[in-house]
Motif scaffolding. Structure first.
Motif, PDB file in Angstrom:
ATOM      1  N   GLU A 147       0.827  -1.201   0.000  1.00 15.77           N
ATOM      2  CA  GLU A 147       0.000   0.000   0.000  1.00 15.77           C
ATOM      3  C   GLU A 147       0.867   1.260   0.000  1.00 15.77           C
ATOM      4  OE1 GLU A 147      -3.538   2.287   0.062  1.00 15.77           O
ATOM      5  OE2 GLU A 147      -3.145   0.190  -0.415  1.00 15.77           O
ATOM      6  N   SER A 148       1.934   1.250   0.775  1.00 17.26           N
ATOM      7  CA  SER A 148       2.834   2.405   0.816  1.00 17.26           C
ATOM      8  C   SER A 148       3.470   2.667  -0.545  1.00 17.26           C
ATOM      9  CB  SER A 148       3.930   2.178   1.860  1.00 17.26           C
ATOM     10  OG  SER A 148       3.393   2.148   3.164  1.00 17.26           O
ATOM     11  N   LEU A 149       3.865   1.589  -1.230  1.00 18.90           N
ATOM     12  CA  LEU A 149       4.479   1.736  -2.547  1.00 18.90           C
ATOM     13  C   LEU A 149       3.476   2.297  -3.555  1.00 18.90           C
ATOM     14  CD1 LEU A 149       6.463  -1.625  -2.623  1.00 18.90           C
ATOM     15  CD2 LEU A 149       7.467   0.664  -2.553  1.00 18.90           C
ATOM     16  N   VAL A 150       2.228   1.821  -3.488  1.00 16.88           N
ATOM     17  CA  VAL A 150       1.199   2.311  -4.410  1.00 16.88           C
ATOM     18  C   VAL A 150       0.885   3.779  -4.124  1.00 16.88           C
ATOM     19  CG1 VAL A 150      -1.209   2.076  -5.124  1.00 16.88           C
ATOM     20  CG2 VAL A 150       0.199   0.031  -4.789  1.00 16.88           C
ATOM     21  N   LYS A 151       0.757   4.134  -2.845  1.00 18.66           N
ATOM     22  CA  LYS A 151       0.459   5.526  -2.494  1.00 18.66           C
ATOM     23  C   LYS A 151       1.586   6.457  -2.926  1.00 18.66           C
ATOM     24  CE  LYS A 151      -2.779   4.894   1.324  1.00 18.66           C
ATOM     25  NZ  LYS A 151      -3.041   5.098   2.773  1.00 18.66           N
ATOM     26  N   ARG A 152       2.802   5.979  -2.859  1.00 18.50           N
ATOM     27  CA  ARG A 152       3.940   6.786  -3.313  1.00 18.50           C
ATOM     28  C   ARG A 152       3.790   7.106  -4.800  1.00 18.50           C
ATOM     29  NH1 ARG A 152       9.260   4.034  -1.677  1.00 18.50           N
ATOM     30  NH2 ARG A 152       8.288   4.386   0.356  1.00 18.50           N
ATOM     31  N   ALA A 153       3.357   6.093  -5.548  1.00 19.34           N
ATOM     32  CA  ALA A 153       3.137   6.302  -6.985  1.00 19.34           C
ATOM     33  C   ALA A 153       1.981   7.263  -7.224  1.00 19.34           C
ATOM     34  CB  ALA A 153       2.863   4.962  -7.662  1.00 19.34           C
ATOM     35  N   GLU A 154       0.930   7.158  -6.401  1.00 26.03           N
ATOM     36  CA  GLU A 154      -0.203   8.082  -6.531  1.00 26.03           C
ATOM     37  C   GLU A 154       0.245   9.518  -6.298  1.00 26.03           C
ATOM     38  OE1 GLU A 154      -4.224   5.625  -5.364  1.00 26.03           O
ATOM     39  OE2 GLU A 154      -2.961   6.309  -3.715  1.00 26.03           O
ATOM     40  N   VAL A 159      -2.631  11.631  -8.849  1.00 24.89           N
ATOM     41  CA  VAL A 159      -3.976  11.097  -9.085  1.00 24.89           C
ATOM     42  C   VAL A 159      -4.054   9.704  -8.464  1.00 24.89           C
ATOM     43  CG1 VAL A 159      -4.432  12.361 -11.219  1.00 24.89           C
ATOM     44  CG2 VAL A 159      -3.289  10.148 -11.324  1.00 24.89           C
ATOM     45  N   PRO A 160      -5.272   9.254  -8.087  1.00 26.51           N
ATOM     46  CA  PRO A 160      -5.411   7.886  -7.583  1.00 26.51           C
ATOM     47  C   PRO A 160      -5.155   6.870  -8.680  1.00 26.51           C
ATOM     48  CG  PRO A 160      -7.565   8.899  -7.882  1.00 26.51           C
ATOM     49  CD  PRO A 160      -6.549   9.982  -8.070  1.00 26.51           C
ATOM     50  N   VAL A 161      -4.761   5.659  -8.302  1.00 26.78           N
ATOM     51  CA  VAL A 161      -4.397   4.657  -9.305  1.00 26.78           C
ATOM     52  C   VAL A 161      -5.555   4.346 -10.241  1.00 26.78           C
ATOM     53  CG1 VAL A 161      -2.577   3.590  -7.937  1.00 26.78           C
ATOM     54  CG2 VAL A 161      -4.937   2.796  -7.674  1.00 26.78           C
ATOM     55  N   GLU A 168       0.740   5.430 -17.660  1.00 28.05           N
ATOM     56  CA  GLU A 168       1.042   5.757 -16.262  1.00 28.05           C
ATOM     57  C   GLU A 168       0.986   4.506 -15.396  1.00 28.05           C
ATOM     58  OE1 GLU A 168      -2.047   8.638 -15.893  1.00 28.05           O
ATOM     59  OE2 GLU A 168      -0.646  10.334 -15.959  1.00 28.05           O
ATOM     60  N   ARG A 169      -0.014   3.634 -15.702  1.00 27.27           N
ATOM     61  CA  ARG A 169      -0.116   2.398 -14.914  1.00 27.27           C
ATOM     62  C   ARG A 169       1.081   1.499 -15.175  1.00 27.27           C
ATOM     63  NH1 ARG A 169      -4.809  -0.290 -16.681  1.00 27.27           N
ATOM     64  NH2 ARG A 169      -3.612  -2.008 -17.607  1.00 27.27           N
ATOM     65  N   LEU A 170       1.565   1.475 -16.409  1.00 24.06           N
ATOM     66  CA  LEU A 170       2.758   0.687 -16.717  1.00 24.06           C
ATOM     67  C   LEU A 170       3.959   1.198 -15.928  1.00 24.06           C
ATOM     68  CD1 LEU A 170       2.492   0.132 -20.581  1.00 24.06           C
ATOM     69  CD2 LEU A 170       2.410  -1.625 -18.795  1.00 24.06           C
TER      70      LEU A 170
END
Length: 214
Positions: A147-154, A159-161, A168-170
């Motif tokens: 979750e931390s890694l995904v939020k960092r990307a957000e 923007v939310p994933v 961007e998702r790639l």
């Protein structure tokens, strides 16, 4: 007793001696990667709050993903989620065949040294160095680490994933891959659910990334 069991049995009392040498600002964590969900088998000292039974952190994921190529990482800086700067060393552990079985991690809280450095800098009229140290999730829960890694990307995309375009998702999937997340058992199901896509869609993303690799 297996070779791996012998390694962990020998190191468990050793970590107490390391902490006794470096004092209360030091923590040593012993990881057994044979159980990814509960890789922490022993802890001496208390810096990150890790306890036996915790999962590996982002750092552990990186080592696990490196596998045979994992090497000692000595004296690198990271930041705990509460803002403290830590000086860390990660030493991969191998069995007699050279197979990666775990890691010995040493974490030193640099807070006291940082405060002392600030005082000396003020006295000498020097400017404090700007800190750009990345934050590491030491929560002890693999889902929280992901979750931390995904939020960092957000935050990086602002923007939310769920609103990311394909390109961007790639980029996000590539960053998760480079962070070692896909070395975990059951990772595709976890990641696909968090990204709001099917596992087939995630596998297509991973296949697309492989085309870009030399």
């Amino acid at each position: 007793m297996s070779t791996a069991d012998a390694v962990f049995a020998a190191l468990t009392p050793t970590i107490e001696g390391i902490v006794a040498t470096f004092g209360r600002s030091c923590e040593v964590v012993l990881h057994d990667y044979r159980d990814q969900e509960r890789s922490v088998v022993a802890v001496a000292g208390s810096v990150t709050g890790r306890v036996p039974g915790d999962a590996m952190s982002e750092i552990g994921l990186r080592v696990l993903a490196a596998g045979d190529d994992a090497r000692n990482e000595v004296g690198y800086l990271t930041r705990a989620q509460d803002g403290r700067v830590l000086k860390c060393t990660t030493l991969p552990l191998r069995d007699v065949d050279g197979t990666l079985i775990g890691a010995l991690c040493i974490n030193i809280d640099m807070s006291a040294i940082t405060r002392a450095t600030g005082v000396l800098s003020d006295l000498l009229g020097l400017s404090a160095a700007e800190e750009t140290t990345a934050t590491t999730d030491f929560s002890g829960d693999l889902d929280q680490v992901v979750e931390s890694l995904v939020k960092r990307a957000e935050r990086a995309h602002a923007v939310p994933v769920a609103a990311l375009g394909r390109d961007e998702r790639l980029t996000l999937v590539r960053s998760l891959h480079e962070a070692g997340v896909f070395s975990l058992r059951g990772a595709p199901a976890r990641i696909a659910k968090r990204l709001g896509i099917s596992r087939t869609g995630l596998y297509n993303d991973l296949a697309e990334l492989k085309k870009d690799q030399p």
